[in-house]
Design an enzyme around this catalytic site. Structure first.
Site, mmCIF file in Angstrom:
data_model
loop_
_atom_site.group_PDB
_atom_site.id
_atom_site.type_symbol
_atom_site.label_atom_id
_atom_site.label_comp_id
_atom_site.label_asym_id
_atom_site.label_seq_id
_atom_site.Cartn_x
_atom_site.Cartn_y
_atom_site.Cartn_z
ATOM 1 N N HIS A 90 36.834 32.793 29.564
ATOM 2 C CA HIS A 90 36.435 33.862 29.338
ATOM 3 C C HIS A 90 37.096 35.240 30.171
ATOM 4 C CE1 HIS A 90 33.959 31.829 26.107
ATOM 5 N NE2 HIS A 90 33.226 31.441 26.455
ATOM 6 N N HIS B 178 33.331 27.348 32.781
ATOM 7 C CA HIS B 178 32.778 27.824 31.432
ATOM 8 C C HIS B 178 33.352 29.911 31.568
ATOM 9 C CE1 HIS B 178 31.476 28.094 27.300
ATOM 10 N NE2 HIS B 178 31.366 29.280 27.319
ATOM 11 N N GLU B 179 31.793 30.148 31.916
ATOM 12 C CA GLU B 179 32.296 31.926 31.993
ATOM 13 C C GLU B 179 33.420 32.636 32.778
ATOM 14 O OE1 GLU B 179 30.566 33.212 30.050
ATOM 15 O OE2 GLU B 179 29.227 32.166 29.802
#
Length: 350
Positions: free
Chosen positions: A23, A19-20
């Site tokens: 980003h 997920h990170e």
């Protein structure tokens, strides 16, 4: 329980990291400065600075973050940031960065689904049996029938039939099915079971067989799509007040789910455990992606709302006001998580 705890943390760390990473990679691609990329929460166990970014691993294996310059500064209007800061990036670049985390969760789910589908049997939507005097039997369905669609919704997986049955509110169902190569249709009204407080069609579903290599990718998508439907339909029932706090699980509840699943499949060998845990990881990855896209302050979805407002207005919402909204949202989320954890522990102790 120790093995289940380790498995849970491995799954959770992988999903948070991807997920990170979503980003992070999209921010880098758009020239946005990333100050820190860390996995875990609390005290720092290890850190290293490479270029302009500090990479770190923290003590508690729950959560993580990708910190951009100027992203959450309350008085951003009164501070000087260069063109590589988050507030000064193009609005569409900011939208891409915020969407990147959930998008990578969906990509991760798809990759895992390909692995699972390629190495296990698929539960085709074939009627394996019917309960006595059931709505399905009265509608003319028979063992061996393949369910093609229900109320216009295409069916590819036996669990989809179960899902529709579980979320049924007792309304009529138009079922298209295939029998002996012929496509037929029928209508039925699920019957209410007061003991279970839900409606039943009266079907046992599932015929297991391998998916041919040429169909692995589309069937992997069907698997991911099934979990997407499960997640948003559960959220809809929660919003409608048809699910209670006992139906919501936090980290403790998820450890219990992993433990129950591990205990159920471990007698069948290591490979069965691996495939089952990968299937669970697909569900959690999809769930994480969907939850982060909810339009609630502090979540990626809440932040995206402010970016789209900027697109419509032609100018950003004042950063101090946006920051305050996200701060309040974070406090509410943390309070909710504390309540969920306490409730999970109380259920675990029963």
């Amino acid at each position: 329980m120790l093995v289940s705890l380790i498995i849970f943390f491995i799954i959770f760390c992988v999903l948070v990291t991807t997920h990170e990473l979503g980003h992070f990679l999209i921010a880098k691609a758009n020239g946005i400065r990333v100050l820190e990329f860390f996995i875990g929460m609390g005290p720092v166990l290890w850190k290293k600075k490479k270029g302009e970014t500090t990479y770190s691993i923290r003590l508690l294996p729950i959560g993580g973050a990708c910190v951009f310059e100027g992203e959450d500064v309350m008085d951003a209007e009164n501070q000087e940031f260069d063109e590589r800061s988050f507030p000064n990036a193009n609005v569409w670049a900011r939208i891409a960065v915020l969407f990147g985390g959930p998008f990578f969760n969906f990509i991760t789910a798809m990759i895992l689904a390909i692995i699972v589908v390629a190495n296990s049997s698929w539960a085709y939507p074939v009627v394996a049996g019917l309960t006595e005097d059931s709505a399905a039997a009265d509608a003319g369905l028979m063992e061996g029938d393949t369910i093609v669609s229900i109320n216009g919704e295409k069916i590819h997986l036996a669990s989809e039939v179960t899902l529709i049955s579980q979320f049924s509110q007792g309304g009529p169902m138009h079922i298209v099915y295939e029998r002996d190569g012929q496509v037929n249709s029928t209508d039925l009204i699920p019957r209410y079971d007061s003991e279970d407080d839900r409606y039943y069609m009266g079907l046992y579903m599932g015929k297991y067989d391998k998916v041919s290599p040429s169909k692995v990718i589309p069937y992997a998508w069907y698997d991911v799509w099934y979990y997407l439907k499960t997640t948003y339909r559960s959220l809809a029932l929660l919003v409608q007040g048809k699910l209670s706090l006992n139906d919501v699980s936090g980290p403790v509840g998820m450890v219990k789910i992993v433990d129950d699943t591990y205990e159920a499949v471990s007698p069948y060998g290591v490979w069965s455990v691996i495939l089952t845990m990968l299937e669970l990881a697909i569900l959690l990855s999809v769930n994480l992606g969907v939850m982060n896209l909810l339009p609630f302050p502090a979540l990626d979805g809440g932040r995206l709302i402010f970016q789209f407002v900027e697109v419509v207005r032609g100018k950003p919402v004042p950063r101090d006001k946006e920051g305050m909204v996200h701060l309040v949202g974070m406090v509410i989320l943390l309070a909710f998580m504390v309540v969920v954890v306490i409730n999970d522990v109380s259920k675990f102790m029963r």
